[in-house]
Motif scaffolding. Structure first.
Motif, PDB file in Angstrom:
ATOM      1  N   PRO A  15       0.802  -1.230   0.000  1.00  0.00           N
ATOM      2  CA  PRO A  15       0.000   0.000   0.000  1.00  0.00           C
ATOM      3  C   PRO A  15       0.835   1.281   0.000  1.00  0.00           C
ATOM      4  O   PRO A  15       0.466   2.251  -0.646  1.00  0.00           O
ATOM      5  CB  PRO A  15      -0.812  -0.109   1.283  1.00  0.00           C
ATOM      6  CG  PRO A  15      -0.916  -1.576   1.535  1.00  0.00           C
ATOM      7  CD  PRO A  15       0.394  -2.154   1.045  1.00  0.00           C
ATOM      8  N   GLY A  16       1.966   1.316   0.686  1.00  0.00           N
ATOM      9  CA  GLY A  16       2.792   2.516   0.710  1.00  0.00           C
ATOM     10  C   GLY A  16       3.283   2.918  -0.660  1.00  0.00           C
ATOM     11  O   GLY A  16       3.378   4.098  -0.985  1.00  0.00           O
ATOM     12  N   ARG A  17       3.601   1.951  -1.491  1.00  0.00           N
ATOM     13  CA  ARG A  17       4.069   2.237  -2.847  1.00  0.00           C
ATOM     14  C   ARG A  17       2.954   2.864  -3.678  1.00  0.00           C
ATOM     15  O   ARG A  17       3.183   3.795  -4.440  1.00  0.00           O
ATOM     16  CB  ARG A  17       4.578   0.962  -3.499  1.00  0.00           C
ATOM     17  CG  ARG A  17       5.127   1.178  -4.883  1.00  0.00           C
ATOM     18  CD  ARG A  17       5.760  -0.067  -5.424  1.00  0.00           C
ATOM     19  NE  ARG A  17       6.198   0.166  -6.781  1.00  0.00           N
ATOM     20  CZ  ARG A  17       6.464  -0.789  -7.636  1.00  0.00           C
ATOM     21  NH1 ARG A  17       6.359  -2.043  -7.268  1.00  0.00           N
ATOM     22  NH2 ARG A  17       6.846  -0.512  -8.844  1.00  0.00           N
ATOM     23  N   LEU A  18       1.735   2.365  -3.508  1.00  0.00           N
ATOM     24  CA  LEU A  18       0.607   2.905  -4.260  1.00  0.00           C
ATOM     25  C   LEU A  18       0.253   4.320  -3.799  1.00  0.00           C
ATOM     26  O   LEU A  18      -0.065   5.182  -4.605  1.00  0.00           O
ATOM     27  CB  LEU A  18      -0.604   1.984  -4.129  1.00  0.00           C
ATOM     28  CG  LEU A  18      -0.402   0.560  -4.671  1.00  0.00           C
ATOM     29  CD1 LEU A  18      -1.629  -0.279  -4.401  1.00  0.00           C
ATOM     30  CD2 LEU A  18      -0.072   0.578  -6.146  1.00  0.00           C
ATOM     31  N   SER A  19       0.336   4.564  -2.498  1.00  0.00           N
ATOM     32  CA  SER A  19       0.073   5.910  -1.980  1.00  0.00           C
ATOM     33  C   SER A  19       1.110   6.905  -2.489  1.00  0.00           C
ATOM     34  O   SER A  19       0.784   8.038  -2.845  1.00  0.00           O
ATOM     35  CB  SER A  19       0.062   5.898  -0.454  1.00  0.00           C
ATOM     36  OG  SER A  19      -1.014   5.133   0.020  1.00  0.00           O
ATOM     37  N   ALA A  20       2.365   6.479  -2.524  1.00  0.00           N
ATOM     38  CA  ALA A  20       3.438   7.345  -3.024  1.00  0.00           C
ATOM     39  C   ALA A  20       3.204   7.697  -4.488  1.00  0.00           C
ATOM     40  O   ALA A  20       3.448   8.828  -4.911  1.00  0.00           O
ATOM     41  CB  ALA A  20       4.797   6.665  -2.845  1.00  0.00           C
ATOM     42  N   PHE A  21       2.710   6.732  -5.262  1.00  0.00           N
ATOM     43  CA  PHE A  21       2.381   6.982  -6.662  1.00  0.00           C
ATOM     44  C   PHE A  21       1.333   8.091  -6.758  1.00  0.00           C
ATOM     45  O   PHE A  21       1.478   9.033  -7.533  1.00  0.00           O
ATOM     46  CB  PHE A  21       1.858   5.692  -7.301  1.00  0.00           C
ATOM     47  CG  PHE A  21       1.310   5.879  -8.679  1.00  0.00           C
ATOM     48  CD1 PHE A  21       2.148   5.861  -9.781  1.00  0.00           C
ATOM     49  CD2 PHE A  21      -0.047   6.068  -8.883  1.00  0.00           C
ATOM     50  CE1 PHE A  21       1.644   6.037 -11.059  1.00  0.00           C
ATOM     51  CE2 PHE A  21      -0.559   6.244 -10.157  1.00  0.00           C
ATOM     52  CZ  PHE A  21       0.288   6.228 -11.247  1.00  0.00           C
ATOM     53  N   GLY A  22       0.285   8.000  -5.973  1.00  0.00           N
ATOM     54  CA  GLY A  22      -0.754   9.032  -5.976  1.00  0.00           C
ATOM     55  C   GLY A  22      -0.220  10.384  -5.578  1.00  0.00           C
ATOM     56  O   GLY A  22      -0.564  11.411  -6.179  1.00  0.00           O
ATOM     57  N   ASP A  23       0.639  10.402  -4.563  1.00  0.00           N
ATOM     58  CA  ASP A  23       1.236  11.667  -4.122  1.00  0.00           C
ATOM     59  C   ASP A  23       2.085  12.293  -5.230  1.00  0.00           C
ATOM     60  O   ASP A  23       2.034  13.496  -5.459  1.00  0.00           O
ATOM     61  CB  ASP A  23       2.096  11.455  -2.877  1.00  0.00           C
ATOM     62  CG  ASP A  23       1.273  11.081  -1.653  1.00  0.00           C
ATOM     63  OD1 ASP A  23       0.031  11.290  -1.670  1.00  0.00           O
ATOM     64  OD2 ASP A  23       1.873  10.567  -0.694  1.00  0.00           O
ATOM     65  N   VAL A  29      -5.372   8.241  -5.129  1.00  0.00           N
ATOM     66  CA  VAL A  29      -5.365   6.836  -5.518  1.00  0.00           C
ATOM     67  C   VAL A  29      -5.604   6.024  -4.263  1.00  0.00           C
ATOM     68  O   VAL A  29      -4.831   6.090  -3.317  1.00  0.00           O
ATOM     69  CB  VAL A  29      -4.020   6.428  -6.172  1.00  0.00           C
ATOM     70  CG1 VAL A  29      -4.012   4.962  -6.512  1.00  0.00           C
ATOM     71  CG2 VAL A  29      -3.759   7.272  -7.402  1.00  0.00           C
ATOM     72  N   GLU A  30      -6.709   5.297  -4.262  1.00  0.00           N
ATOM     73  CA  GLU A  30      -7.027   4.461  -3.120  1.00  0.00           C
ATOM     74  C   GLU A  30      -6.363   3.108  -3.321  1.00  0.00           C
ATOM     75  O   GLU A  30      -6.825   2.303  -4.133  1.00  0.00           O
ATOM     76  CB  GLU A  30      -8.549   4.275  -2.996  1.00  0.00           C
ATOM     77  CG  GLU A  30      -9.298   5.526  -2.651  1.00  0.00           C
ATOM     78  CD  GLU A  30      -8.977   6.041  -1.260  1.00  0.00           C
ATOM     79  OE1 GLU A  30      -8.681   5.231  -0.363  1.00  0.00           O
ATOM     80  OE2 GLU A  30      -9.009   7.259  -1.081  1.00  0.00           O
ATOM     81  N   PRO A  31      -5.256   2.859  -2.633  1.00  0.00           N
ATOM     82  CA  PRO A  31      -4.615   1.545  -2.780  1.00  0.00           C
ATOM     83  C   PRO A  31      -5.456   0.510  -2.049  1.00  0.00           C
ATOM     84  O   PRO A  31      -5.774   0.653  -0.873  1.00  0.00           O
ATOM     85  CB  PRO A  31      -3.254   1.723  -2.115  1.00  0.00           C
ATOM     86  CG  PRO A  31      -3.442   2.862  -1.172  1.00  0.00           C
ATOM     87  CD  PRO A  31      -4.526   3.731  -1.737  1.00  0.00           C
ATOM     88  N   LEU A  32      -5.843  -0.501  -2.746  1.00  0.00           N
ATOM     89  CA  LEU A  32      -6.674  -1.540  -2.173  1.00  0.00           C
ATOM     90  C   LEU A  32      -5.978  -2.877  -2.355  1.00  0.00           C
ATOM     91  O   LEU A  32      -5.830  -3.358  -3.474  1.00  0.00           O
ATOM     92  CB  LEU A  32      -8.044  -1.561  -2.856  1.00  0.00           C
ATOM     93  CG  LEU A  32      -8.985  -2.660  -2.419  1.00  0.00           C
ATOM     94  CD1 LEU A  32      -9.331  -2.511  -0.942  1.00  0.00           C
ATOM     95  CD2 LEU A  32     -10.231  -2.642  -3.262  1.00  0.00           C
ATOM     96  N   VAL A  33      -5.515  -3.429  -1.268  1.00  0.00           N
ATOM     97  CA  VAL A  33      -4.965  -4.774  -1.296  1.00  0.00           C
ATOM     98  C   VAL A  33      -6.103  -5.674  -0.846  1.00  0.00           C
ATOM     99  O   VAL A  33      -6.637  -5.519   0.252  1.00  0.00           O
ATOM    100  CB  VAL A  33      -3.737  -4.895  -0.380  1.00  0.00           C
ATOM    101  CG1 VAL A  33      -3.220  -6.326  -0.382  1.00  0.00           C
ATOM    102  CG2 VAL A  33      -2.652  -3.934  -0.846  1.00  0.00           C
ATOM    103  N   ASP A  34      -6.519  -6.565  -1.694  1.00  0.00           N
ATOM    104  CA  ASP A  34      -7.700  -7.394  -1.487  1.00  0.00           C
ATOM    105  C   ASP A  34      -7.263  -8.802  -1.068  1.00  0.00           C
ATOM    106  O   ASP A  34      -6.927  -9.619  -1.909  1.00  0.00           O
ATOM    107  CB  ASP A  34      -8.489  -7.429  -2.793  1.00  0.00           C
ATOM    108  CG  ASP A  34      -9.847  -8.065  -2.667  1.00  0.00           C
ATOM    109  OD1 ASP A  34     -10.363  -8.141  -1.534  1.00  0.00           O
ATOM    110  OD2 ASP A  34     -10.396  -8.474  -3.704  1.00  0.00           O
ATOM    111  N   PRO A  35      -7.276  -9.084   0.246  1.00  0.00           N
ATOM    112  CA  PRO A  35      -6.821 -10.397   0.702  1.00  0.00           C
ATOM    113  C   PRO A  35      -7.845 -11.493   0.392  1.00  0.00           C
ATOM    114  O   PRO A  35      -9.021 -11.193   0.150  1.00  0.00           O
ATOM    115  CB  PRO A  35      -6.667 -10.211   2.213  1.00  0.00           C
ATOM    116  CG  PRO A  35      -7.648  -9.138   2.557  1.00  0.00           C
ATOM    117  CD  PRO A  35      -7.705  -8.237   1.352  1.00  0.00           C
ATOM    118  N   PRO A  36      -7.399 -12.745   0.386  1.00  0.00           N
ATOM    119  CA  PRO A  36      -8.335 -13.851   0.175  1.00  0.00           C
ATOM    120  C   PRO A  36      -9.477 -13.759   1.176  1.00  0.00           C
ATOM    121  O   PRO A  36      -9.238 -13.370   2.322  1.00  0.00           O
ATOM    122  CB  PRO A  36      -7.482 -15.102   0.426  1.00  0.00           C
ATOM    123  CG  PRO A  36      -6.076 -14.649   0.202  1.00  0.00           C
ATOM    124  CD  PRO A  36      -6.036 -13.196   0.603  1.00  0.00           C
TER     125      PRO A  36
END
Length: 103
Positions: A15-23, A29-36
Motif C-alpha cells: 500500500p505505501g508504494r501505491l500511496s506514493a504513486f498518488g502523491d 489513488v485508493e490503494p486496495l490490497v484485497d486479501p483472500p
C-alpha cells in the motif's frame, strides 16, 4: 458533491508504494490490497491485477486491466479533465516500461 477517484486493485504492490504513486502525480489513488477470499475483486469483476478503475460520481467510467500504457495514460488524462488539473502522462515511450503487459 461529485466523488472522483482512481481505485487500483493490486495484490502485488504494498500500500505505501501505491500511496506514493498518488502523491507523486497529485491524484487520490485508493490503494486496495484485497486479501483472500478477494471479496472486492469479486464485487468489481476483477479478472487480472493490476486493474485500475476510474470512478466518477459513484459510477465506474473507465477500466484498465494489466499494464497498458495507453489505458493508464487515458485514465490519467480523464482524471485531469474531471478535476481541472494539468495532465501528466504516467508512462511514456523510453521510460523502460513496455507498452503493454498482461496481468
Amino acid at each position: 458533491l461529485l466523488e472522483r477517484l482512481v481505485l487500483r486493485v493490486d495484490n502485488q504492490d504494498p500500500p505505501g508504494r501505491l500511496s506514493a504513486f498518488g502523491d507523486e502525480y497529485g491524484m487520490r489513488v485508493e490503494p486496495l490490497v484485497d486479501p483472500p477470499p478477494y471479496a472486492v475483486s469479486e464485487a468489481y469483476g476483477v479478472r487480472t491485477v493490476p486493474t485500475v478503475f476510474l470512478v466518477d460520481d459513484g459510477a465506474v467510467v473507465d477500466t484498465v486491466e494489466g499494464w497498458d500504457r495507453a489505458g493508464i495514460n487515458r485514465v490519467a488524462e480523464r482524471m485531469a479533465q474531471l478535476t481541472g488539473s494539468e495532465y501528466r502522462p504516467i508512462s511514456e515511450a523510453g521510460d523502460g516500461l513496455p507498452p503493454f503487459r498482461p496481468g
